[in-house]
Design an enzyme around this catalytic site. Structure first.
Site, PDB file in Angstrom:
ATOM      1  CD  GLU A 128      -2.756  -1.170   2.518  1.00 29.88           C
ATOM      2  OE1 GLU A 128      -2.742  -0.187   3.290  1.00 29.88           O
ATOM      3  OE2 GLU A 128      -3.475  -2.170   2.708  1.00 29.88           O
ATOM      4  CD  GLU A 195      -9.788  -0.996  -0.084  1.00 28.02           C
ATOM      5  OE1 GLU A 195      -8.647  -1.498  -0.157  1.00 28.02           O
ATOM      6  OE2 GLU A 195     -10.596  -1.275   0.827  1.00 28.02           O
TER       7      GLU A 195
HETATM    8  O1  KIV Z   1      -6.349  -7.246   1.861  1.00 30.59           O
HETATM    9  C1  KIV Z   1      -7.116  -7.300   0.890  1.00 30.59           C
HETATM   10  O2  KIV Z   1      -7.977  -8.198   0.770  1.00 30.59           O
HETATM   11  C2  KIV Z   1      -6.990  -6.272  -0.122  1.00 30.59           C
HETATM   12  C3  KIV Z   1      -8.058  -6.191  -1.174  1.00 30.59           C
HETATM   13  C4  KIV Z   1      -9.285  -5.605  -0.582  1.00 30.59           C
HETATM   14  C5  KIV Z   1      -7.598  -5.438  -2.347  1.00 30.59           C
HETATM   15  O3  KIV Z   1      -6.092  -5.506  -0.099  1.00 30.59           O
END
Ligand code: KIV
Length: 278
Positions: A128, A195
């Site tokens: 991220e 997201e």
């Molecule tokens: O952790 C996860 O499942 C994610 C998705 C929502 C993209 O990052």
């Protein structure tokens, strides 16, 4: 050709996914990605023709019962990635780098990604962030580790945002998310999760970056979509945010099955003679 051989022949790789973008993905050839956390659901997703399986750090919430993804450890991710990898043959397999496995230093991130690849058997890592992790993305890619980025609502920064809130509604946020997306793409990522951003912003980013965009709560313009399997399958009947579409009501079905079993045991209806050994 056997079913298994055919599956492996059509294996989805980072090259397949890159080509979907650079070849100008025709309508109908979008990428379908889901999360999985164990071998049973990984195999079901793979057999169903899902393109990419993500071992998400969402496992903290949907598997471990935590309120956020923050408590998930690198050991947790390695463990779940490895068992998921045993169920995936054709789909592309990605593992999440968990909170604080890469934020403190580039070296931490390199080692954490190395463990996920070597021990977790994933084919790419997801992390991220934007500008602040671009140098790490560059180093990972140079080391042969494919990277999927993740911008917009980044759940590891939940306390910074003050909750799971849609991002990119103000002009400042829009500009920052666009800059982050460009930084990750320029650093060599092959794909980018968007997201919880307004669909117009997701469409702008999808047009602006040369890498595959995968949306969750980001509207229909992305090059692909990802859903947490528990949401898609209705495993948590009380949880139904706007961006989720349920394709099954497994929570209700599983609850009914458990209740029917308990009733049969209590009434002496299970097991029958046919279900018992002579
Ligand atoms: O952790 C996860 O499942 C994610 C998705 C929502 C993209 O990052």
């Amino acid at each position: 050709m056997t079913h298994a051989a055919a599956q492996v022949a059509s294996k989805i790789t980072t090259a397949t996914l890159r080509a979907r973008k650079t070849g100008g993905t025709p309508a109908g050839e979008k990428t379908a990605m889901v999360t999985a956390y164990d071998v049973v659901f990984a195999r079901l997703a793979d057999d169903a023709g899902i393109d990419a399986v993500l071992v998400g750090d969402s496992l903290g919430m949907v598997v471990q019962g935590e309120r956020s993804t923050l408590p998930v450890s690198l050991d947790d991710m390695v463990y779940h990635s490895r068992i998921v990898s045993r169920g995936v043959r054709r789909a592309h397999l990605i593992g999440d780098l968990p909170f604080m496995s890469y934020q403190a230093s580039t070296e931490d991130g390199m080692r954490a990604a190395g463990r996920l690849m070597k021990e977790g058997r994933v084919e790419a890592v997801k992390l991220e962030g934007g500008v602040e992790v671009a140098e790490l993305v560059r180093r990972l890619v140079r080391a042969g580790i494919p990277v999927m980025g993740h911008v917009g609502l980044t759940p590891q920064s939940i306390h910074q945002f003050g909750g799971f809130k849609v991002q990119g509604r103000t002009q400042d946020q829009r500009a920052r998310i666009l800059e982050d997306a460009r930084a990750i793409a320029d650093a060599g990522a092959y794909a980018l999760v968007l997201e919880a951003v307004p669909h117009a912003l997701a469409a702008e980013i999808t047009g602006a970056v040369p890498v595959l965009t995968i949306g969750i709560g980001a509207g229909p313009s992305c090059d692909g979509q990802v859903m947490v399997m528990h949401d898609l399958l209705g495993l948590e009947p009380s949880w139904k945010p706007r961006f989720v579409r349920r394709y099954a009501e497994m929570g209700k079905a599983v609850g009914a099955a458990f209740a029917a079993y308990a009733a049969d045991v209590r009434a002496g209806r299970f097991p029958s003679d046919q279900e018992s050994y002579e």
